[in-house]
Design a protein around this motif. Structure first.
Motif, mmCIF file in Angstrom:
data_model
loop_
_atom_site.group_PDB
_atom_site.id
_atom_site.type_symbol
_atom_site.label_atom_id
_atom_site.label_comp_id
_atom_site.label_asym_id
_atom_site.label_seq_id
_atom_site.Cartn_x
_atom_site.Cartn_y
_atom_site.Cartn_z
ATOM 1 N N HIS A 54 18.896 23.115 4.174
ATOM 2 C CA HIS A 54 17.488 23.184 3.800
ATOM 3 C C HIS A 54 16.842 21.821 3.974
ATOM 4 N N GLU A 55 15.540 21.813 4.208
ATOM 5 C CA GLU A 55 14.843 20.544 4.433
ATOM 6 C C GLU A 55 14.875 19.657 3.198
ATOM 7 N N LEU A 56 15.096 20.253 2.027
ATOM 8 C CA LEU A 56 15.254 19.460 0.814
ATOM 9 C C LEU A 56 16.722 19.291 0.465
ATOM 10 N N GLY A 57 17.605 19.658 1.384
ATOM 11 C CA GLY A 57 19.034 19.601 1.120
ATOM 12 C C GLY A 57 19.541 18.182 0.994
ATOM 13 N N MET A 58 20.851 18.072 0.863
ATOM 14 C CA MET A 58 21.428 16.784 0.523
ATOM 15 C C MET A 58 22.427 16.328 1.589
ATOM 16 N N ASP A 59 23.040 15.207 1.326
ATOM 17 C CA ASP A 59 24.036 14.628 2.195
ATOM 18 C C ASP A 59 25.182 15.619 2.389
ATOM 19 N N ALA A 77 25.040 21.831 -18.429
ATOM 20 C CA ALA A 77 23.881 22.461 -19.056
ATOM 21 C C ALA A 77 22.595 21.976 -18.395
ATOM 22 N N PRO A 78 21.506 22.726 -18.536
ATOM 23 C CA PRO A 78 20.253 22.373 -17.857
ATOM 24 C C PRO A 78 19.783 20.955 -18.162
ATOM 25 N N GLU A 79 19.420 20.237 -17.123
ATOM 26 C CA GLU A 79 18.822 18.914 -17.269
ATOM 27 C C GLU A 79 18.012 18.598 -16.026
ATOM 28 N N TYR A 80 17.490 17.352 -15.945
ATOM 29 C CA TYR A 80 16.571 17.004 -14.855
ATOM 30 C C TYR A 80 17.128 15.938 -13.925
ATOM 31 N N PHE A 81 18.227 15.281 -14.330
ATOM 32 C CA PHE A 81 18.883 14.276 -13.496
ATOM 33 C C PHE A 81 18.009 13.055 -13.244
ATOM 34 N N THR A 82 17.150 12.758 -14.187
ATOM 35 C CA THR A 82 16.301 11.570 -14.083
ATOM 36 C C THR A 82 16.011 11.062 -15.477
ATOM 37 N N SER A 83 15.781 9.763 -15.591
ATOM 38 C CA SER A 83 15.491 9.172 -16.904
ATOM 39 C C SER A 83 14.023 9.295 -17.265
ATOM 40 N N SER A 84 13.183 9.630 -16.279
ATOM 41 C CA SER A 84 11.746 9.747 -16.524
ATOM 42 C C SER A 84 11.341 11.212 -16.454
ATOM 43 N N THR A 85 11.019 11.786 -17.596
ATOM 44 C CA THR A 85 10.626 13.210 -17.649
ATOM 45 C C THR A 85 9.275 13.368 -18.337
ATOM 46 N N SER A 86 8.423 12.362 -18.194
ATOM 47 C CA SER A 86 7.132 12.412 -18.879
ATOM 48 C C SER A 86 6.161 13.393 -18.220
ATOM 49 N N SER A 87 6.349 13.662 -16.923
ATOM 50 C CA SER A 87 5.450 14.583 -16.232
ATOM 51 C C SER A 87 5.567 15.983 -16.818
ATOM 52 N N HIS A 88 4.429 16.673 -16.966
ATOM 53 C CA HIS A 88 4.477 18.017 -17.524
ATOM 54 C C HIS A 88 5.138 19.004 -16.572
ATOM 55 N N PHE A 89 5.447 18.584 -15.335
ATOM 56 C CA PHE A 89 6.192 19.426 -14.399
ATOM 57 C C PHE A 89 7.511 19.895 -14.997
ATOM 58 N N PRO A 145 32.383 8.061 -9.379
ATOM 59 C CA PRO A 145 31.570 7.600 -8.234
ATOM 60 C C PRO A 145 30.895 8.732 -7.463
ATOM 61 N N ARG A 146 31.615 9.832 -7.240
ATOM 62 C CA ARG A 146 30.993 10.929 -6.502
ATOM 63 C C ARG A 146 29.894 11.594 -7.320
ATOM 64 N N MET A 147 30.063 11.613 -8.637
ATOM 65 C CA MET A 147 29.046 12.208 -9.498
ATOM 66 C C MET A 147 27.810 11.312 -9.582
ATOM 67 N N VAL A 148 28.003 10.009 -9.511
ATOM 68 C CA VAL A 148 26.859 9.088 -9.490
ATOM 69 C C VAL A 148 25.997 9.369 -8.267
ATOM 70 N N GLU A 149 26.659 9.540 -7.114
ATOM 71 C CA GLU A 149 25.914 9.839 -5.886
ATOM 72 C C GLU A 149 25.238 11.196 -5.974
ATOM 73 N N LEU A 150 25.942 12.192 -6.531
ATOM 74 C CA LEU A 150 25.366 13.524 -6.664
ATOM 75 C C LEU A 150 24.139 13.489 -7.558
ATOM 76 N N ARG A 151 24.232 12.754 -8.648
ATOM 77 C CA ARG A 151 23.102 12.682 -9.574
ATOM 78 C C ARG A 151 21.885 12.077 -8.899
ATOM 79 N N GLU A 152 22.096 11.050 -8.096
ATOM 80 C CA GLU A 152 20.970 10.429 -7.388
ATOM 81 C C GLU A 152 20.320 11.434 -6.438
ATOM 82 N N GLN A 153 21.129 12.228 -5.770
ATOM 83 C CA GLN A 153 20.581 13.197 -4.824
ATOM 84 C C GLN A 153 19.881 14.347 -5.548
#
Length: 548
Positions: free
Chosen positions: A230-235, A273-285, A318-326
């Motif tokens: 997918h165009e939004l896919g990952m490494d 469990a459900p999460e957003y994978f980012t430290s900034s979740t202030s957006s109402h999105f 290490p692999r999970m760190v990369e996955l989280r970034e993606q």
């Protein structure tokens, strides 16, 4: 407890104490362990029966049509705590559906003691049946070895292969909530066409645990289906076989639903469990986001990164760190698309309801008019204003219509309609020139004269205050009336000399906007409109000859 039992469980007492009732004291995760075992057993169907004596829960029965267990497999596989089935050669795809095993730690059986004091296992394979019972009190009183109570050992059986687990002596005192359990299981498993989970309530009502149930309470607005290409896919190196679906609801998702955020699954079962994978979740999105992603590749890692309760991953790996970034990048991209889609949808819905194209409307404004209009809409909630404050926006549109500066001039219809297209294209010199041409055409049409420009005006209005003009605006019986008549002639000459000639005699690319700006254009059109409006009540003197 029988000392002559042919069945034997070997365990470390500290494991039992730490991982038994403490970790699985609620119904959904414990039942999920039995369901996962059924999946690993190549089952196509799992049925969960909740039984009550009045309002008092009495037992839970979980049945599947998997391959079952033989006598030696019970001892060597099921009753060994902490056995890694993949290290023992059980990591190959199953023969029926080609599944890879969900379980890895060999601790799931302990989960059942968080719910019940007695666990009865009835398993059939290849025409032989084995039935045994495990008791929590007997187990905890044992030392390093526990012998479950046998009821049937390699008995002849005509039932098809499969396993039935019965939990009794339940610790639960409140009545079963079958609907809630079905909802919870739907969030723990990805159910496909080859694996069906159903639940029967104490009243006999059948509830299916499926994909529709997981998101059935949400009013989904937008969806993003994607896979590894997918165009939004990952490494590709990290996400071989990765797929999933992200969705946004029309309204904020209640936190209590357990659906706000993105859930990770591996081999059809929840691992994060459900999460957003980012430290900034202030957006109402983030209040609208849900969905799931399959990250099956993590089960192929040498190190086990899945927490024992399967609610989180070891994000320090290490692999999970990369996955989280993606994953963070993926969610961020979806957030951008969501804002654009939402804006477009609200604009479309508003247009269908009111006939007003909000984006096109704003594009007709410039300068302070646009800035102030956008400020008002933004203060009402931006694109949300179109949904929640539609009446206010409609009222604003009435005050500030498309091309408001042109509208506010209240031009004569004969002028406005013909110059509008030039004005909208920002061809201000053309618009002004067309306005003057329209005025000249009206003069010729009223009088039958064929002259043009300055000469035409002189022919129509003659010498001020001398004789009768070809077109007479009023009775010319008072000083004021004569001044109005003379002024019409002077202003008409000025229009021809001051606007028409410069526009027609200069190259258009230099005349616009260097000589005539938008405001100049509007001023010219206003003056022309005034002159045309005076002609509406004028009379023509057919006996008057043209005057040079």
């Amino acid at each position: 407890m029988s000392s002559n039992s042919p069945f034997e469980m070997r365990f470390d007492p500290r494991t039992i104490q730490h991982l038994g009732v403490r970790m699985y004291s609620t119904l959904p995760p414990a039942i999920a362990e039995i369901v996962a075992n059924a999946y690993d057993a190549d089952a196509s169907r799992v049925e969960i029966q909740l039984e009550q004596d009045g309002d008092n829960p009495s037992s839970i029965v979980v049945s599947d049509d998997g391959h079952g267990l033989a006598h030696d497999e019970i001892n060597e596989k099921f009753l060994v705590i902490g056995r890694n089935r993949r290290d023992d050669g059980d990591g190959d795809p199953t023969p029926r559906f080609g599944r890879l095993p969900i379980g890895k730690k060999g601790l799931g059986k302990l989960a059942l003691f968080g719910l019940a004091t007695t666990i009865k296992v009835d398993t059939r394979k290849d025409g032989l049946q084995n039935v045994l019972s495990l008791n929590w009190v007997d187990l905890i009183d044992s030392k390093n070895t526990y012998k479950p109570k046998p009821e049937v050992v390699d008995g002849s059986c005509t039932e098809p292969s499969g396993t039935r687990v019965t939990l009794s002596g339940l610790k639960r005192k409140s009545p079963f909530d079958a609907e809630a359990l079905a909802n919870s299981l739907s969030r723990i498993f990805i159910v496909d066409d080859d694996f069906h989970i159903s639940l029967r309530s104490p009243s006999g009502e059948r509830l299916n645990v499926d994909r529709q149930r997981r998101y059935g309470t949400l009013d989904i607005e937008f969806e993003w289906d994607f896979s590894e290409d997918h165009e939004l896919g990952m490494d590709q190196r990290l996400t071989d076989g990765l797929s999933g679906k992200l969705m946004t609801a029309k309204t904020p998702i209640p936190p209590s639903s357990g659906l706000r955020g993105v859930t990770l699954f591996s081999r059809k079962k929840l691992v994060n469990a459900p999460e957003y994978f980012t430290s900034s979740t202030s957006s109402h999105f983030y209040q609208y986001l849900t969905g799931h992603i399959s990250v099956d590749f993590i089960d192929e890692l040498d190190e086990d990164v899945i927490a024992t309760n399967r609610q989180s991953l070891n994000w320090e790996h290490p692999r999970m760190v990369e996955l989280r970034e993606q994953l963070s990048s993926l969610v961020t991209k979806v957030a951008g698309e969501w804002r654009q889609r939402r804006k477009e949808k609200k604009t479309t819905d508003f247009k269908e309801k009111t006939g007003i194209d909000a984006n096109a409307w704003l594009d007709t404004m410039s300068g302070e008019v646009r800035t102030n209009t956008e400020t008002i809409i933004t203060s009402l909630g931006g694109e949300d204003a179109l949904e929640h404050f539609g009446t206010v926006v409609e009222a604003l549109h009435a005050l500030v219509p498309e091309y408001p500066m042109l509208h506010w001039r209240h031009l004569h219809l004969k002028v406005r309609d013909r110059v509008r297209s030039y004005y909208e294209k920002k061809q201000y010199g053309h618009a002004a020139s067309e306005g003057v041409k329209i005025f000249a055409e009206i003069l010729r049409h009223m009088t039958g004269l064929t002259s043009d420009a300055y000469e035409l005006v002189n022919d129509v209005f003659g010498i001020p205050s001398v004789g009768s003009p070809k077109i007479q605006l009023n009775a010319m019986s008072t000083e004021s009336e004569r001044n109005i008549q003379d002024g019409q002639g002077h202003l008409s000459r000025g229009v021809m000399r001051g606007f028409r000639n410069p526009i027609l005699h200069e190259p258009m690319d230099s005349a616009v906007p260097a000589l005539f700006s938008e405001v100049d254009c509007l001023n010219i059109l206003s003056l022309v409109s005034y002159l045309v409006t005076r002609l509406d009540s004028a009379t023509v003197n057919p006996s008057v000859d043209a005057t040079s």
